[in-house]
Design a protein around this motif. Structure first.
Motif, PDB file in Angstrom:
ATOM      1  N   ASP A  90      21.775  23.720  47.251  1.00 40.76           N
ATOM      2  CA  ASP A  90      20.470  23.751  46.605  1.00 40.76           C
ATOM      3  C   ASP A  90      19.669  22.532  47.052  1.00 40.76           C
ATOM      4  O   ASP A  90      19.996  21.416  46.662  1.00 40.76           O
ATOM      5  CB  ASP A  90      20.656  23.739  45.090  1.00 40.76           C
ATOM      6  N   PRO A  91      18.626  22.702  47.876  1.00 42.13           N
ATOM      7  CA  PRO A  91      17.884  21.543  48.356  1.00 42.13           C
ATOM      8  C   PRO A  91      17.147  20.800  47.241  1.00 42.13           C
ATOM      9  O   PRO A  91      16.760  19.658  47.430  1.00 42.13           O
ATOM     10  CB  PRO A  91      16.906  22.136  49.368  1.00 42.13           C
ATOM     11  N   ALA A  92      16.961  21.416  46.075  1.00 42.85           N
ATOM     12  CA  ALA A  92      16.311  20.739  44.978  1.00 42.85           C
ATOM     13  C   ALA A  92      17.254  19.733  44.321  1.00 42.85           C
ATOM     14  O   ALA A  92      16.816  18.789  43.681  1.00 42.85           O
ATOM     15  CB  ALA A  92      15.835  21.751  43.932  1.00 42.85           C
ATOM     16  N   PHE A 118      24.514  14.695  48.909  1.00 43.21           N
ATOM     17  CA  PHE A 118      23.485  13.765  48.465  1.00 43.21           C
ATOM     18  C   PHE A 118      22.094  14.353  48.657  1.00 43.21           C
ATOM     19  O   PHE A 118      21.918  15.313  49.389  1.00 43.21           O
ATOM     20  CB  PHE A 118      23.587  12.453  49.269  1.00 43.21           C
ATOM     21  N   GLU A 119      21.101  13.729  48.000  1.00 40.51           N
ATOM     22  CA  GLU A 119      19.704  14.044  48.314  1.00 40.51           C
ATOM     23  C   GLU A 119      19.393  13.501  49.701  1.00 40.51           C
ATOM     24  O   GLU A 119      18.797  14.169  50.523  1.00 40.51           O
ATOM     25  CB  GLU A 119      18.756  13.389  47.312  1.00 40.51           C
ATOM     26  N   ARG A 120      19.795  12.247  49.916  1.00 34.89           N
ATOM     27  CA  ARG A 120      19.621  11.570  51.191  1.00 34.89           C
ATOM     28  C   ARG A 120      20.752  10.573  51.359  1.00 34.89           C
ATOM     29  O   ARG A 120      21.320  10.107  50.386  1.00 34.89           O
ATOM     30  CB  ARG A 120      18.316  10.776  51.246  1.00 34.89           C
ATOM     31  N   TRP A 121      21.026  10.210  52.602  1.00 30.65           N
ATOM     32  CA  TRP A 121      21.986   9.140  52.879  1.00 30.65           C
ATOM     33  C   TRP A 121      21.525   8.377  54.105  1.00 30.65           C
ATOM     34  O   TRP A 121      20.747   8.875  54.916  1.00 30.65           O
ATOM     35  CB  TRP A 121      23.400   9.681  53.079  1.00 30.65           C
ATOM     36  N   GLY A 138      21.146  13.350  43.111  1.00 27.53           N
ATOM     37  CA  GLY A 138      20.579  13.989  41.942  1.00 27.53           C
ATOM     38  C   GLY A 138      21.703  14.536  41.083  1.00 27.53           C
ATOM     39  O   GLY A 138      22.819  14.730  41.543  1.00 27.53           O
ATOM     40  N   ARG A 139      21.399  14.737  39.819  1.00 27.28           N
ATOM     41  CA  ARG A 139      22.382  15.318  38.894  1.00 27.28           C
ATOM     42  C   ARG A 139      21.624  15.972  37.749  1.00 27.28           C
ATOM     43  O   ARG A 139      20.443  15.744  37.561  1.00 27.28           O
ATOM     44  CB  ARG A 139      23.346  14.262  38.376  1.00 27.28           C
ATOM     45  N   MET A 140      22.336  16.778  36.989  1.00 28.30           N
ATOM     46  CA  MET A 140      21.748  17.382  35.800  1.00 28.30           C
ATOM     47  C   MET A 140      21.906  16.403  34.639  1.00 28.30           C
ATOM     48  O   MET A 140      22.994  15.882  34.407  1.00 28.30           O
ATOM     49  CB  MET A 140      22.432  18.706  35.476  1.00 28.30           C
ATOM     50  N   GLY A 141      20.826  16.146  33.946  1.00 25.44           N
ATOM     51  CA  GLY A 141      20.859  15.259  32.798  1.00 25.44           C
ATOM     52  C   GLY A 141      21.468  15.949  31.581  1.00 25.44           C
ATOM     53  O   GLY A 141      21.721  17.162  31.582  1.00 25.44           O
ATOM     54  N   MET A 146      16.772  17.986  35.631  1.00 27.09           N
ATOM     55  CA  MET A 146      17.251  17.305  36.827  1.00 27.09           C
ATOM     56  C   MET A 146      16.897  15.830  36.789  1.00 27.09           C
ATOM     57  O   MET A 146      15.766  15.463  36.486  1.00 27.09           O
ATOM     58  CB  MET A 146      16.618  17.917  38.080  1.00 27.09           C
ATOM     59  N   VAL A 147      17.879  15.002  37.106  1.00 26.03           N
ATOM     60  CA  VAL A 147      17.657  13.572  37.274  1.00 26.03           C
ATOM     61  C   VAL A 147      17.857  13.308  38.754  1.00 26.03           C
ATOM     62  O   VAL A 147      18.933  13.563  39.295  1.00 26.03           O
ATOM     63  CB  VAL A 147      18.669  12.744  36.445  1.00 26.03           C
ATOM     64  N   THR A 148      16.809  12.853  39.420  1.00 21.41           N
ATOM     65  CA  THR A 148      16.913  12.639  40.863  1.00 21.41           C
ATOM     66  C   THR A 148      16.695  11.174  41.195  1.00 21.41           C
ATOM     67  O   THR A 148      16.201  10.405  40.380  1.00 21.41           O
ATOM     68  CB  THR A 148      15.890  13.493  41.631  1.00 21.41           C
TER      69      THR A 148
END
Length: 177
Positions: A90-92, A118-121, A138-141, A146-148
């Motif tokens: 999931d790119p989001a 990861f979102e980015r590295w 990112g993770r689910m709060g 979403m917490v990014t």
């Protein structure tokens, strides 16, 4: 067993040399005066010969190679290693899967270790048998939102190599501050 080792090496070489800024989400713009090639590339292109039609290739190796979004070679002289990222998921919420790969030999190819999603590295500080992986995750709060953008660092270590020695059979990934 690799059925097409030369094709795989050619793809790996091509992917290692190529990185379109679009897929890596990098927006670095080179200084126009930094080299002659950049200055020449800014002039509009005009055809200089006949066009060639190219057909798609249905090949599982190329499908895998097309997922590569970034390649970062390590500076460790004996490692013969690189970090690379594959787009997926999931790119989001994350979706950039980071891997560390050590080249074994032409018949075996690469020994690949997963590092995370990861979102980015990016590659941080480096030394013999060690580097720092800088990440944004990112993770689910707790409330389901979403917490990014959580920045996390990891120290990745492996047995330092000398030329001709086999690549490591394991690595360690340690959370860092």
């Amino acid at each position: 067993m690799i059925r097409h080792p030369l094709l795989l090496l050619a793809i790996a070489g091509t992917v290692a040399a190529c990185d379109s800024g679009v897929e890596t989400r990098k927006s670095a713009v080179p200084d126009a005066g930094s080299n002659a090639v950049t200055a020449a590339a800014t002039a509009p292109a005009t055809a200089a010969g006949p066009a060639q039609t190219v057909q798609t290739q249905a090949d599982d190796y190329l499908q895998s190679a097309a997922s590569v979004v970034e390649v970062a070679p390590l500076t460790d002289p004996g490692a013969d290693a690189k970090l690379f990222g594959l787009a997926g998921g999931d790119p989001a919420l994350n979706g950039d899967h980071a891997y560390l790969a050590f080249f074994v030999d032409p018949s075996e190819g690469w020994r690949v270790f997963p590092l995370g999603d990861f979102e980015r590295w990016s590659l941080g500080e480096q030394g013999p048998g060690r580097f720092v992986l800088e990440t944004t995750q990112g993770r689910m709060g707790d409330n389901g939102e979403m917490v990014t953008g959580e920045v996390k660092r990891f120290i990745v270590t492996y047995d330092a190599r000398v030329a001709g020695s086999p690549p490591p059979s394991s690595i360690t990934v340690t959370p860092a501050t």
